[in-house]
Design an enzyme around this catalytic site. Structure first.
Site, PDB file in Angstrom:
ATOM      1  N   LYS A  84      33.041  48.126  -5.076  1.00  0.00           N
ATOM      2  CA  LYS A  84      32.486  47.409  -3.919  1.00  0.00           C
ATOM      3  C   LYS A  84      32.325  45.923  -4.248  1.00  0.00           C
ATOM      4  CE  LYS A  84      28.924  47.978  -0.359  1.00  0.00           C
ATOM      5  NZ  LYS A  84      28.350  46.628  -0.283  1.00  0.00           N
ATOM      6  N   SER A  94      27.971  46.323  -6.291  1.00  0.00           N
ATOM      7  CA  SER A  94      27.037  47.443  -6.252  1.00  0.00           C
ATOM      8  C   SER A  94      26.821  47.992  -7.645  1.00  0.00           C
ATOM      9  CB  SER A  94      27.574  48.547  -5.339  1.00  0.00           C
ATOM     10  OG  SER A  94      26.745  49.689  -5.392  1.00  0.00           O
ATOM     11  N   SER A  95      25.596  48.444  -7.884  1.00  0.00           N
ATOM     12  CA  SER A  95      25.281  49.090  -9.160  1.00  0.00           C
ATOM     13  C   SER A  95      25.547  50.588  -9.098  1.00  0.00           C
ATOM     14  CB  SER A  95      23.805  48.854  -9.516  1.00  0.00           C
ATOM     15  OG  SER A  95      22.962  49.402  -8.505  1.00  0.00           O
ATOM     16  N   SER A 106       0.873  -1.166   0.000  1.00  0.00           N
ATOM     17  CA  SER A 106       0.000   0.000   0.000  1.00  0.00           C
ATOM     18  C   SER A 106       0.911   1.217   0.000  1.00  0.00           C
ATOM     19  CB  SER A 106      -0.912   0.016   1.231  1.00  0.00           C
ATOM     20  OG  SER A 106      -0.188   0.433   2.378  1.00  0.00           O
ATOM     21  N   THR A 107       0.324   2.368  -0.304  1.00  0.00           N
ATOM     22  CA  THR A 107       1.107   3.607  -0.215  1.00  0.00           C
ATOM     23  C   THR A 107       1.680   3.780   1.184  1.00  0.00           C
ATOM     24  OG1 THR A 107      -0.188   4.702  -1.934  1.00  0.00           O
ATOM     25  CG2 THR A 107       0.959   6.127  -0.359  1.00  0.00           C
ATOM     26  N   THR A 145      35.019  38.485  22.342  1.00  0.00           N
ATOM     27  CA  THR A 145      33.819  37.972  22.990  1.00  0.00           C
ATOM     28  C   THR A 145      32.829  39.115  23.092  1.00  0.00           C
ATOM     29  OG1 THR A 145      34.731  38.443  25.190  1.00  0.00           O
ATOM     30  CG2 THR A 145      35.058  36.214  24.317  1.00  0.00           C
TER      31      THR A 145
END
Length: 487
Positions: free
Chosen positions: A331, A325-326, A147-148, A194
């Site tokens: 960058k 970056s556009s 069965s499934t 830390t």
């Protein structure tokens, strides 16, 4: 969707709900056709997970061999089914597994998709046209003794095991890559931190070795879950009672599946419980989430350590992979760690999905195993690819900004901690405050205060001592609260 076009030749198939036109060249049939109509949700067929397709074929192959062994399937029919399954295991016809990954019915559509592809491929092998179910039937023969509810979860567990094995290979390669960088950076001293504040010194190699160690721990935790995935309910059919199966079938089918897959599969001790329970998937999902979140934490550290290059930490350099970056020339962003962290977020979200689906199971079956399977197989797949790209496109090319690291260690007051056994906490605190105020090196202030000689200071502030690689072995004088040696 894979719905047939009007001009495509079709064949007619019939189920208990009526007749449906199916593309004549399709290996799938009426049950799959209905699933395509009912679940046009994700636009992602189950074939996106080839491990699941192989697992389904492996289960059906084991069933055919077991059915022949117990005498409920003829040798000829078993041979046809066996060969069809083997072809699918070898990578053929995966494009015929077209039902969506999200579906109602506890995986019945996936099971029937497998039954129909296997039966029509077997008919083709036998020299018959597709749809000749009077010769070989998708349910009476391919789905015999099943069965499934037992084949589907078994296949899902196999698919997860197959997929996890390849993911662990990539995760281990990533662990090795971090370990290699740990050795490369072994002698490079840096300031530890830390709570994002300066702490005591360590080496960059120790930091990267720590990354390798934590990944190694996750590999072990994930390997432990494989043992849980190898417990199956195969042979217990609908709810775990074994109805419609020969008394010898359950033992035989697990034995054959063990031989086919090479995995140490074991039948669940309580097959009714195993049919309704999805706890193993929650355990597995939790271990996978742990690994993903820890990997994202490492990526956060890499982004911080490489931040800048002028106004950030600037301790390491990640390989430049894309213009960042556009609008800002020059960058370069840490795109690889960013992508890996997003995978971790998706894995964490998938863990919530698995949890909710597991909780929503009712009585003898969980109807929501398809979304569990999809969530986990997607997580494993994305994690595998994330580990690969992080290693190849980032970790392997990381370099240390040695001059900047040296400069930060030289100006750090954290090194005073190493001198506390010799000058006491109070005196060390005073020196640290003066170093912060004046910007002068700690070593110079200690010597000028007459607390230690220059050679003694240099010996205790040597990189090997500061990083803990060489511990202090000489007798340490007892210091009173004023910082003066006691008699």
């Amino acid at each position: 969707m894979h719905l047939p076009d009007r001009d495509v030749p079709t064949r007619t198939e019939t189920d208990s709900l009526g007749s449906v036109e199916v593309p004549a060249d399709a290996y799938w049939g009426v049950h799959t056709m209905r699933a395509l109509e009912n679940f046009p949700i994700t636009k992602r067929p189950i074939s996106v997970y080839p491990e699941l397709v192989v697992a389904l074929a492996s289960v059906k192959q084991a069933a055919a061999r077991a059915n022949r062994e117990v005498g409920v399937l003829t040798a000829q029919k078993a041979a046809w089914i066996d060969e069809a399954c083997q072809r699918i295991i070898d990578g053929e016809h995966h494009d015929q597994f077209v039902v969506g990954v999200i579906q109602g019915g506890a995986g019945t559509s996936t099971n029937m998709n497998a039954n129909e592809v296997i039966v029509n491929l077997a008919l083709e092998i036998a020299g018959y046209p597709k749809g000749r179910y009077d010769i070989l039937h998708p349910i009476d023969d391919v789905n015999r003794s099943q069965s499934t509810n037992d084949t589907y979860p078994t296949a899902v567990k196999l698919a997860m095991t197959f997929s996890l094995t390849t993911m662990l290979t990539e995760l281990d390669k990533l662990r090795i890559a971090f370990g290699r960088k740990g050795r490369e950076f072994h002698e490079i001293l840096k300031v530890g931190r830390t709570q994002l504040q300066d702490a005591v010194p360590m080496t960059l190699g120790q930091e990267f070795h720590g990354f390798a160690t934590t990944l190694g721990e996750d590999i072990e935790r994930l390997r432990e879950t494989i043992k849980l995935l190898l417990e199956v309910n195969l042979g217990a059919t609908a709810i775990g009672t074994g109805i419609t199966a020969d008394p010898g079938y359950a033992e035989a089918v697990v034995r054959h599946l063990r031989a086919i897959t090479g995995l140490h599969l074991e039948p669940a001790p309580d097959l009714i419980e195993a049919t309704s329970d999805t706890g193993v998937f929650m355990t597995f999902s939790s271990a996978l989430k742990r690994s993903a979140i820890k990997l994202s934490k490492i990526c956060n550290d890499l982004r911080l350590l490489s931040s800048g290059p002028q106004a950030g930490f600037g301790e390491i350099n990640l390989p430049p992979k894309q213009a960042g970056s556009s609008i800002m020339p020059g960058k370069v962003n840490p795109v690889i760690p960013e992508a890996v962290s997003q995978v971790a977020y998706a894995v964490a979200g998938a863990d919530v999905t698995v949890t909710m689906a597991a909780e929503s199971g009712q009585l003898q079956l969980n109807a929501f195993e398809p979304v569990i399977a999809h969530s986990l197989l997607q997580s494993i797949t994305w994690m595998r690819q994330a580990c690969w790209t992080l290693r190849v496109n980032c970790v392997d090319g990381i370099t240390a900004n040695v001059e900047r690291l040296d400069a930060m260690v030289a100006s750090s007051v954290g090194v005073i901690t190493a001198l506390i056994p010799f000058i006491g906490y109070s005196a060390a605190s005073s020196i640290a405050k003066e170093a912060l105020r004046s910007g002068r090196p700690v070593a110079d202030l200690v010597v000028e205060s007459g607390l230690m000689t220059r050679p003694d200071v240099e010996r205790q502030l040597a990189p090997s001592r500061l990083s803990g690689m060489h511990t202090i072995t000489q007798a340490i004088p007892v210091v009173d609260v004023q910082g003066e040696p006691s008699e």
